[in-house]
Write a protein that holds these residues in place. Structure first.
Motif, PDB file in Angstrom:
ATOM      1  N   SER A   3       9.576   5.836   0.292  1.00 34.44           N
ATOM      2  CA  SER A   3       8.463   4.903   0.509  1.00 34.44           C
ATOM      3  C   SER A   3       8.796   3.541  -0.105  1.00 34.44           C
ATOM      4  O   SER A   3       9.935   3.291  -0.518  1.00 34.44           O
ATOM      5  CB  SER A   3       7.198   5.480  -0.118  1.00 34.44           C
ATOM      6  OG  SER A   3       7.309   5.379  -1.519  1.00 34.44           O
ATOM      7  N   ALA A   4       7.794   2.678  -0.195  1.00 36.74           N
ATOM      8  CA  ALA A   4       8.004   1.336  -0.753  1.00 36.74           C
ATOM      9  C   ALA A   4       8.681   1.403  -2.131  1.00 36.74           C
ATOM     10  O   ALA A   4       9.466   0.513  -2.498  1.00 36.74           O
ATOM     11  CB  ALA A   4       6.661   0.615  -0.870  1.00 36.74           C
ATOM     12  N   ASN A  18       0.006  11.797  -5.342  1.00 30.72           N
ATOM     13  CA  ASN A  18      -0.338  10.416  -5.706  1.00 30.72           C
ATOM     14  C   ASN A  18      -1.851  10.178  -5.689  1.00 30.72           C
ATOM     15  O   ASN A  18      -2.342   9.231  -6.284  1.00 30.72           O
ATOM     16  CB  ASN A  18       0.363   9.426  -4.780  1.00 30.72           C
ATOM     17  CG  ASN A  18       0.025   9.617  -3.322  1.00 30.72           C
ATOM     18  OD1 ASN A  18       0.195  10.708  -2.780  1.00 30.72           O
ATOM     19  ND2 ASN A  18      -0.463   8.590  -2.673  1.00 30.72           N
ATOM     20  N   MET A  19      -2.576  11.047  -4.989  1.00 36.13           N
ATOM     21  CA  MET A  19      -4.030  10.874  -4.916  1.00 36.13           C
ATOM     22  C   MET A  19      -4.759  11.756  -5.944  1.00 36.13           C
ATOM     23  O   MET A  19      -5.981  11.751  -6.024  1.00 36.13           O
ATOM     24  CB  MET A  19      -4.538  11.184  -3.493  1.00 36.13           C
ATOM     25  CG  MET A  19      -4.192  10.079  -2.508  1.00 36.13           C
ATOM     26  SD  MET A  19      -4.919   8.512  -3.065  1.00 36.13           S
ATOM     27  CE  MET A  19      -4.220   7.367  -1.883  1.00 36.13           C
ATOM     28  N   THR A  23      -1.228   4.372  -5.158  1.00 39.10           N
ATOM     29  CA  THR A  23      -0.042   3.932  -4.418  1.00 39.10           C
ATOM     30  C   THR A  23       1.175   3.844  -5.339  1.00 39.10           C
ATOM     31  O   THR A  23       1.043   3.776  -6.565  1.00 39.10           O
ATOM     32  CB  THR A  23      -0.279   2.548  -3.766  1.00 39.10           C
ATOM     33  OG1 THR A  23      -0.662   1.627  -4.777  1.00 39.10           O
ATOM     34  CG2 THR A  23      -1.345   2.624  -2.695  1.00 39.10           C
ATOM     35  N   VAL A  24       2.333   3.866  -4.713  1.00 40.39           N
ATOM     36  CA  VAL A  24       3.589   3.672  -5.444  1.00 40.39           C
ATOM     37  C   VAL A  24       4.246   2.397  -4.900  1.00 40.39           C
ATOM     38  O   VAL A  24       4.009   2.051  -3.747  1.00 40.39           O
ATOM     39  CB  VAL A  24       4.533   4.885  -5.253  1.00 40.39           C
ATOM     40  CG1 VAL A  24       3.979   6.123  -5.907  1.00 40.39           C
ATOM     41  CG2 VAL A  24       4.859   5.138  -3.786  1.00 40.39           C
ATOM     42  N   PRO A  25       5.029   1.721  -5.719  1.00 42.15           N
ATOM     43  CA  PRO A  25       5.504   2.100  -7.041  1.00 42.15           C
ATOM     44  C   PRO A  25       4.502   1.789  -8.143  1.00 42.15           C
ATOM     45  O   PRO A  25       3.640   0.936  -7.996  1.00 42.15           O
ATOM     46  CB  PRO A  25       6.737   1.205  -7.211  1.00 42.15           C
ATOM     47  CG  PRO A  25       6.382  -0.064  -6.488  1.00 42.15           C
ATOM     48  CD  PRO A  25       5.593   0.402  -5.289  1.00 42.15           C
ATOM     49  N   GLU A  45       2.467  -2.522  -7.570  1.00 45.48           N
ATOM     50  CA  GLU A  45       2.778  -3.412  -6.441  1.00 45.48           C
ATOM     51  C   GLU A  45       4.270  -3.783  -6.484  1.00 45.48           C
ATOM     52  O   GLU A  45       4.766  -4.337  -7.474  1.00 45.48           O
ATOM     53  CB  GLU A  45       1.934  -4.694  -6.417  1.00 45.48           C
ATOM     54  CG  GLU A  45       0.444  -4.443  -6.287  1.00 45.48           C
ATOM     55  CD  GLU A  45       0.061  -3.885  -4.902  1.00 45.48           C
ATOM     56  OE1 GLU A  45       0.625  -4.326  -3.894  1.00 45.48           O
ATOM     57  OE2 GLU A  45      -0.814  -3.007  -4.853  1.00 45.48           O
ATOM     58  N   SER A  46       4.944  -3.515  -5.375  1.00 48.31           N
ATOM     59  CA  SER A  46       6.395  -3.748  -5.305  1.00 48.31           C
ATOM     60  C   SER A  46       6.781  -5.163  -5.728  1.00 48.31           C
ATOM     61  O   SER A  46       7.781  -5.356  -6.436  1.00 48.31           O
ATOM     62  CB  SER A  46       6.885  -3.532  -3.871  1.00 48.31           C
ATOM     63  OG  SER A  46       6.611  -2.225  -3.468  1.00 48.31           O
ATOM     64  N   VAL A  62       6.142  -7.098   1.847  1.00 49.34           N
ATOM     65  CA  VAL A  62       5.172  -6.171   1.235  1.00 49.34           C
ATOM     66  C   VAL A  62       3.749  -6.392   1.751  1.00 49.34           C
ATOM     67  O   VAL A  62       2.891  -5.539   1.538  1.00 49.34           O
ATOM     68  CB  VAL A  62       5.191  -6.222  -0.308  1.00 49.34           C
ATOM     69  CG1 VAL A  62       6.542  -5.837  -0.846  1.00 49.34           C
ATOM     70  CG2 VAL A  62       4.758  -7.573  -0.839  1.00 49.34           C
ATOM     71  N   HIS A 100       4.612  -4.281   5.630  1.00 49.60           N
ATOM     72  CA  HIS A 100       4.086  -2.995   5.153  1.00 49.60           C
ATOM     73  C   HIS A 100       2.792  -2.653   5.885  1.00 49.60           C
ATOM     74  O   HIS A 100       2.588  -1.522   6.333  1.00 49.60           O
ATOM     75  CB  HIS A 100       3.877  -3.030   3.641  1.00 49.60           C
ATOM     76  CG  HIS A 100       3.544  -1.680   3.070  1.00 49.60           C
ATOM     77  ND1 HIS A 100       2.263  -1.228   2.942  1.00 49.60           N
ATOM     78  CD2 HIS A 100       4.334  -0.674   2.635  1.00 49.60           C
ATOM     79  CE1 HIS A 100       2.275   0.006   2.432  1.00 49.60           C
ATOM     80  NE2 HIS A 100       3.520   0.358   2.241  1.00 49.60           N
ATOM     81  N   GLN A 107       1.938   0.469   8.281  1.00 50.53           N
ATOM     82  CA  GLN A 107       0.799   1.354   7.989  1.00 50.53           C
ATOM     83  C   GLN A 107      -0.099   1.464   9.214  1.00 50.53           C
ATOM     84  O   GLN A 107      -0.595   2.541   9.536  1.00 50.53           O
ATOM     85  CB  GLN A 107      -0.030   0.780   6.826  1.00 50.53           C
ATOM     86  CG  GLN A 107       0.655   0.895   5.487  1.00 50.53           C
ATOM     87  CD  GLN A 107       0.106   2.033   4.651  1.00 50.53           C
ATOM     88  OE1 GLN A 107      -0.581   2.895   5.155  1.00 50.53           O
ATOM     89  NE2 GLN A 107       0.414   2.038   3.369  1.00 50.53           N
ATOM     90  N   ARG A 140      -6.360   5.023   9.342  1.00 47.79           N
ATOM     91  CA  ARG A 140      -6.925   4.294   8.203  1.00 47.79           C
ATOM     92  C   ARG A 140      -7.519   2.946   8.639  1.00 47.79           C
ATOM     93  O   ARG A 140      -8.261   2.325   7.894  1.00 47.79           O
ATOM     94  CB  ARG A 140      -5.855   4.020   7.148  1.00 47.79           C
ATOM     95  CG  ARG A 140      -5.357   5.275   6.478  1.00 47.79           C
ATOM     96  CD  ARG A 140      -4.418   4.927   5.346  1.00 47.79           C
ATOM     97  NE  ARG A 140      -3.886   6.130   4.728  1.00 47.79           N
ATOM     98  CZ  ARG A 140      -3.020   6.130   3.742  1.00 47.79           C
ATOM     99  NH1 ARG A 140      -2.567   5.008   3.247  1.00 47.79           N
ATOM    100  NH2 ARG A 140      -2.593   7.274   3.224  1.00 47.79           N
TER     101      ARG A 140
HETATM  102  N1  LIG Z   1       1.591  -3.409  -1.326  1.00 51.31           N
HETATM  103  C1  LIG Z   1       1.951  -2.210  -2.047  1.00 51.31           C
HETATM  104  C2  LIG Z   1       1.823  -1.041  -1.125  1.00 51.31           C
HETATM  105  C3  LIG Z   1       2.014   0.235  -1.830  1.00 51.31           C
HETATM  106  C4  LIG Z   1       1.800   1.398  -0.902  1.00 51.31           C
HETATM  107  O1  LIG Z   1       0.845   1.420  -0.113  1.00 51.31           O
HETATM  108  N2  LIG Z   1       2.717   2.336  -0.972  1.00 51.31           N
HETATM  109  C5  LIG Z   1       2.607   3.481  -0.112  1.00 51.31           C
HETATM  110  C6  LIG Z   1       3.973   4.055   0.161  1.00 51.31           C
HETATM  111  S1  LIG Z   1       4.899   3.069   1.272  1.00 51.31           S
HETATM  112  C7  LIG Z   1       1.801   4.536  -0.803  1.00 51.31           C
HETATM  113  O2  LIG Z   1       1.771   4.608  -2.017  1.00 51.31           O
HETATM  114  N3  LIG Z   1       1.164   5.354  -0.007  1.00 51.31           N
HETATM  115  C8  LIG Z   1       0.421   6.459  -0.507  1.00 51.31           C
HETATM  116  C9  LIG Z   1      -0.869   6.578   0.187  1.00 51.31           C
HETATM  117  O3  LIG Z   1      -1.351   5.554   0.689  1.00 51.31           O
HETATM  118  O4  LIG Z   1      -1.374   7.686   0.180  1.00 51.31           O
HETATM  119  C10 LIG Z   1       3.377  -2.309  -2.571  1.00 51.31           C
HETATM  120  O5  LIG Z   1       4.228  -2.887  -1.897  1.00 51.31           O
HETATM  121  O6  LIG Z   1       3.632  -1.804  -3.643  1.00 51.31           O
END
Ligand SMILES: N[C@@H](CCC(=O)N[C@@H](CS)C(=O)NCC(=O)O)C(=O)O
Length: 221
Positions: free
Chosen positions: A9-10, A42-43, A55-57, A69-70, A106, A110, A114, A121
């Protein structure tokens, strides 16, 4: 420090950046742990106590501070370890280029991924989802063409050294491999992606995350 990540993922970008740090052998290197979360973990409450958005990272520093936030995590890594050359120093115009490119990846890219992969969503009625996917694909095509055009003669986005913008573009381009008209269709971007994929830092991070350069089935992983 601890990096919380979901494979592919990100957060892969922050993971690769930390591997570049390891390779640069800085004078003091605090211990680095990569915490790979499972799907849905993660949730859960435990991770939400670290990042309420789930969310990650998320990068947890030795004093307990958490950076999410990346964009913020990647620039923190670059600035904490300037010997890596992962970003130009403040005041250098190339720093602004890193900001601009990273930010469009990002936010715009991103989001478009999504909308294509997690359409429910954005549109919760099946009726509108097809149109949302089509529009997301159009946007992604524009973005991939834009990023391909940003790769310079050096084969990188900024100078002669890999920056956090290059690393994030690798992650975005890897996701793009799964699109109907994907990364492989943009020769400059595809060459870039293949070169970034064989950097030792990238290889190690992908091995740890259990992923490869096979087309990612799920787009964002
Ligand atoms: N803008 C945030 C986006 C972070 C994000 O949405 N990461 C996704 C992975 S690509 C995530 O954690 N998804 C888990 C989810 O939404 O359940 C960043 O770049 O860090």
């Amino acid at each position: 420090m601890k990096l919380y990540a979901l494979p592919g993922s990100a957060s892969l970008a922050s993971h690769i950046a930390l591997e570049v740090v390891r390779d640069s052998v800085p004078p003091e290197l605090p211990p680095i742990s990569i915490i790979l979360l499972g799907r849905e973990e993660n949730m859960g409450a435990a991770y939400r106590a670290i990042n309420p958005f789930g969310t990650v990272p998320a990068l947890q520093l030795e004093d307990g501070t958490v950076i999410t936030e990346s964009l913020a995590v990647l620039l923190w890594i670059a600035d904490r370890f300037p010997g890596t050359g992962l970003a130009a120093r403040p005041g250098n115009i190339e720093r602004d280029r890193v900001h601009t490119l990273l930010s469009s990846m990002v936010t715009s890219a991103h989001n478009a991924f999504q909308m294509y992969r997690r359409t429910e969503r954005y549109v919760d009625e099946p009726r509108g989802q097809e149109a949302a996917k089509r529009l997301a694909l159009n946007r992604l095509a524009e973005l991939l063409a834009y990023f391909a055009g940003q790769v310079r003669e050096s084969g990188l986005l900024v100078g002669e050294q890999v920056t956090v913008a290059d690393i994030m573009l690798f992650v975005v381009a890897r996701w793009g491999m799964s699109l109907p008209h994907g990364t492989q269709n943009y020769p400059k971007l595809w060459d870039f992606t293949q070169r970034m994929a064989i950097l030792p830092a990238t290889v190690r991070a992908m091995e740890t995350e259990g992923i490869s350069m096979d087309v990612p089935a799920d787009g964002l992983g």
